[in-house]
Design a protein around this motif. Structure first.
Motif, PDB file in Angstrom:
ATOM      1  N   PHE A   1       0.808  -1.213   0.000  1.00 48.21           N
ATOM      2  CA  PHE A   1       0.000   0.000   0.000  1.00 48.21           C
ATOM      3  C   PHE A   1       0.842   1.264   0.000  1.00 48.21           C
ATOM      4  N   ILE A   2       0.176   2.346  -0.390  1.00 49.42           N
ATOM      5  CA  ILE A   2       0.654   3.705  -0.152  1.00 49.42           C
ATOM      6  C   ILE A   2      -0.163   4.176   1.042  1.00 49.42           C
ATOM      7  N   PRO A   3       0.474   4.458   2.175  1.00 51.10           N
ATOM      8  CA  PRO A   3      -0.278   4.854   3.365  1.00 51.10           C
ATOM      9  C   PRO A   3      -1.128   6.112   3.148  1.00 51.10           C
ATOM     10  N   VAL A   4      -2.180   6.204   3.908  1.00 46.23           N
ATOM     11  CA  VAL A   4      -3.064   7.365   3.854  1.00 46.23           C
ATOM     12  C   VAL A   4      -2.276   8.614   4.250  1.00 46.23           C
ATOM     13  N   HIS A   5      -2.367   9.630   3.401  1.00 45.30           N
ATOM     14  CA  HIS A   5      -1.715  10.913   3.629  1.00 45.30           C
ATOM     15  C   HIS A   5      -2.513  11.962   2.860  1.00 45.30           C
TER      16      HIS A   5
ATOM     17  N   PRO B   1       3.429  17.913  -8.180  1.00 44.19           N
ATOM     18  CA  PRO B   1       4.063  16.808  -7.445  1.00 44.19           C
ATOM     19  C   PRO B   1       4.109  17.113  -5.951  1.00 44.19           C
ATOM     20  N   PRO B   2       3.830  16.124  -5.105  1.00 47.47           N
ATOM     21  CA  PRO B   2       3.940  16.343  -3.658  1.00 47.47           C
ATOM     22  C   PRO B   2       5.383  16.690  -3.268  1.00 47.47           C
ATOM     23  N   THR B   3       5.509  17.450  -2.215  1.00 49.90           N
ATOM     24  CA  THR B   3       6.835  17.799  -1.713  1.00 49.90           C
ATOM     25  C   THR B   3       7.415  16.626  -0.928  1.00 49.90           C
ATOM     26  N   ASP B   4       8.700  16.691  -0.667  1.00 47.20           N
ATOM     27  CA  ASP B   4       9.348  15.650   0.133  1.00 47.20           C
ATOM     28  C   ASP B   4       8.719  15.585   1.529  1.00 47.20           C
ATOM     29  N   ALA B   5       8.431  16.748   2.115  1.00 45.65           N
ATOM     30  CA  ALA B   5       7.818  16.779   3.451  1.00 45.65           C
ATOM     31  C   ALA B   5       6.429  16.142   3.433  1.00 45.65           C
ATOM     32  N   GLU B   6       5.688  16.314   2.334  1.00 41.69           N
ATOM     33  CA  GLU B   6       4.354  15.715   2.243  1.00 41.69           C
ATOM     34  C   GLU B   6       4.420  14.196   2.125  1.00 41.69           C
ATOM     35  N   HIS B   7       5.585  13.655   1.767  1.00 39.02           N
ATOM     36  CA  HIS B   7       5.755  12.206   1.687  1.00 39.02           C
ATOM     37  C   HIS B   7       6.241  11.600   3.004  1.00 39.02           C
ATOM     38  N   ASP B   8       6.545  12.425   4.015  1.00 37.89           N
ATOM     39  CA  ASP B   8       6.955  11.886   5.316  1.00 37.89           C
ATOM     40  C   ASP B   8       5.945  10.901   5.895  1.00 37.89           C
ATOM     41  N   PRO B   9       4.616  11.195   5.860  1.00 38.83           N
ATOM     42  CA  PRO B   9       3.656  10.219   6.389  1.00 38.83           C
ATOM     43  C   PRO B   9       3.670   8.896   5.604  1.00 38.83           C
ATOM     44  N   VAL B  10       4.000   8.959   4.317  1.00 38.21           N
ATOM     45  CA  VAL B  10       4.074   7.739   3.506  1.00 38.21           C
ATOM     46  C   VAL B  10       5.243   6.888   3.986  1.00 38.21           C
TER      47      VAL B  10
ATOM     48  N   PHE C   1      -1.409   1.116   6.979  1.00 37.67           N
ATOM     49  CA  PHE C   1      -2.082   1.755   5.854  1.00 37.67           C
ATOM     50  C   PHE C   1      -2.647   3.114   6.259  1.00 37.67           C
ATOM     51  N   ASP C   2      -3.274   3.179   7.437  1.00 36.10           N
ATOM     52  CA  ASP C   2      -3.867   4.433   7.902  1.00 36.10           C
ATOM     53  C   ASP C   2      -3.335   4.784   9.282  1.00 36.10           C
TER      54      ASP C   2
END
Length: 128
Positions: A40-44, A103-112, A121-122
């Motif tokens: 999965f790609i975790p919820v973010h 494109p999402p920022t690197d910081a926005e991918h931290d929760p992933v 997943f969540d």
């Protein structure tokens, strides 16, 4: 003109979903996504729209509190700022294209990254 096909880019990873970037600009990012069963790609909730087109397999796309089952040919769009995630069904691989704008920022991918490390997943389900 960037061009490819899913067969040429296919690369599965036993540990986590994998992507192959097809195109990236300041306005848009396009990847081919490959998920082993249950990956999965975790919820973010990044500040970008995403369009997910399923090529093969089946899974679930989360939008806010709503989950939608998806299969080959399905196209799902989730607006920017809305919590979202993608999960392959337990019984089969999932292949999809994902287009994000911008494109999402690197910081926005931290929760992933954090959710993958913890196998969640969540992460919000645990009070985060």
């Amino acid at each position: 003109m960037p061009a490819t096909d899913f067969d040429a880019e296919r690369d599965y990873d036993d540990e986590r979903f994998s992507t192959s970037e097809v195109f990236r600009s300041d306005r848009m990012k396009v990847v081919c996504g490959y998920f082993e069963p249950g990956q999965f790609i975790p919820v973010h909730a990044p500040d970008s729209d995403v369009a997910i087109t399923v090529r093969s397999g089946s899974g679930t796309v989360r939008e806010g509190e709503t989950e939608r089952s998806v299969g080959p040919g399905d196209v799902v769009v989730v607006e920017a700022g809305t919590a979202r995630g993608v999960r392959a069904s337990d019984g089969e691989r999932l292949e999809a294209s994902l287009v994000t704008a911008p494109p999402p920022t690197d910081a926005e991918h931290d929760p992933v990254r954090s959710g993958i490390r913890r196998g969640e997943f969540d992460p919000r389900a645990d009070g985060e």
